[in-house]
Design an enzyme around this catalytic site. Sequence first.
Site, PDB file in Angstrom:
ATOM      1  N   CYS A 109      33.792  -6.816   2.681  1.00  0.00           N
ATOM      2  CA  CYS A 109      35.005  -6.003   2.711  1.00  0.00           C
ATOM      3  C   CYS A 109      35.581  -5.957   4.126  1.00  0.00           C
ATOM      4  CB  CYS A 109      34.700  -4.595   2.212  1.00  0.00           C
ATOM      5  SG  CYS A 109      36.138  -3.516   2.173  1.00  0.00           S
ATOM      6  N   CYS A 156      37.199  -2.693   5.069  1.00  0.00           N
ATOM      7  CA  CYS A 156      36.318  -1.592   5.473  1.00  0.00           C
ATOM      8  C   CYS A 156      35.746  -1.816   6.860  1.00  0.00           C
ATOM      9  CB  CYS A 156      35.113  -1.477   4.527  1.00  0.00           C
ATOM     10  SG  CYS A 156      35.516  -1.498   2.805  1.00  0.00           S
ATOM     11  N   ASP A 157      35.047  -2.942   7.013  1.00  0.00           N
ATOM     12  CA  ASP A 157      34.189  -3.143   8.180  1.00  0.00           C
ATOM     13  C   ASP A 157      34.864  -3.933   9.295  1.00  0.00           C
ATOM     14  OD1 ASP A 157      32.206  -1.837   6.713  1.00  0.00           O
ATOM     15  OD2 ASP A 157      31.551  -3.698   5.778  1.00  0.00           O
TER      16      ASP A 157
END
Lengths: 300, 78
Positions: free
Chosen positions: A130, A133-134
């Site tokens: 992701c 996200c990261d």
Amino acid sequence: MYDLIIIGAGPAGITASVYAARKRLNFLVITLDIGGQAAWSGDIENYTGYQFITGPDLASKFESHMRQYNFDMKENEEVLDIVRMDGYFKVKTHKSEYEAKAVIVASGKVSRELGVPGEKEFKHKGLSYCATCDGPLFNNKDVAVVGGGNSALDAALQMIRIARRVYMININPSLGGDTILREKVERDSKVTVLNNTRTTAILGDKMITGIKILRADKEDDLAVQGVFVEIGLIPNSGFAKGVEKNKYGEIIVNCRNETNIPGLFAAGDVTDVHEKQIVIAAGEGSKAALSAFKYLNQRR
Amino acid sequence: MEKKVTVYSTPTCPFCIRVKQFLKENNIRFEDIDVSADSEKADEMIKKSGQMGVPVIEIEGDIVVGFDKDKIKESLGI
């Protein structure tokens, strides 16, 4: 013994739960997470009733709708097997086992994994599925995006703004995806596209230090601190062993959400239903619950 | 006594948003750290959790990685 076990709590599983609750069935929901892929979605503008809503907000609305009813729920529990018994099913998880007269599989899709050495060890230690996200954690670092379709291009475009260098590791002779995204990626001076290239291992110590790549029979090490795997999604259907599936691993259902096994129903992205959309998955979940209700009534 | 809760997150990560929703629903006060805007805090999070995924939740020194509701509840004692 339960009347019904619903596996999964994405749009399909949650809608099935709402319908099952309103039919006063005695049922259990087993799921790893709540919201499924909807919780991962960015902006949603095609779910009826909402001109605009974010994925997390819609997932949270689904959850509170479901939770106003009384039923049993096991979260963070992974289903490993569905065993067909004489007139009922045994659902085995990594923690326990449960029995029900009918089952709805609504376990959705999950990120496809590379299946190379180091992938499991370095998950969240530089390897991510992701970028949204990261990604921000890789400020000014060198990263690799594995894949060549739209989701890989998307990840590369996000990482261009954050990372120092972005390598795209693409197994095919050229990048796929939409032209407009592809051109943006190919034109950017931060990006190096490596076509006809396979990722064969993830390397590192405590965190990722690089990847092994194979190009024209030549193996090389590429030093990166981050790896984003964006090679598509696969149906989460491995635990449903005796069930008929198509070549993609999707569970084959008819228009009543019945599988080849009586009493076993399936709904949403884990099935071969045409088109994968939140609104379709929700509709399929309601159909599966109503079919299960009819099936249970006929057996009484 | 109220426990000190810190959430390390990025603005775009869906499970970070879900964690914060969950804490708010349970009336838990927390400090919200955006690691995409603060690289020192990002390093601190990586050091504390030994990994690079968000969200990370610190509850009185206990580290929980991801939106693991069971662990968060256990650590908070709710």
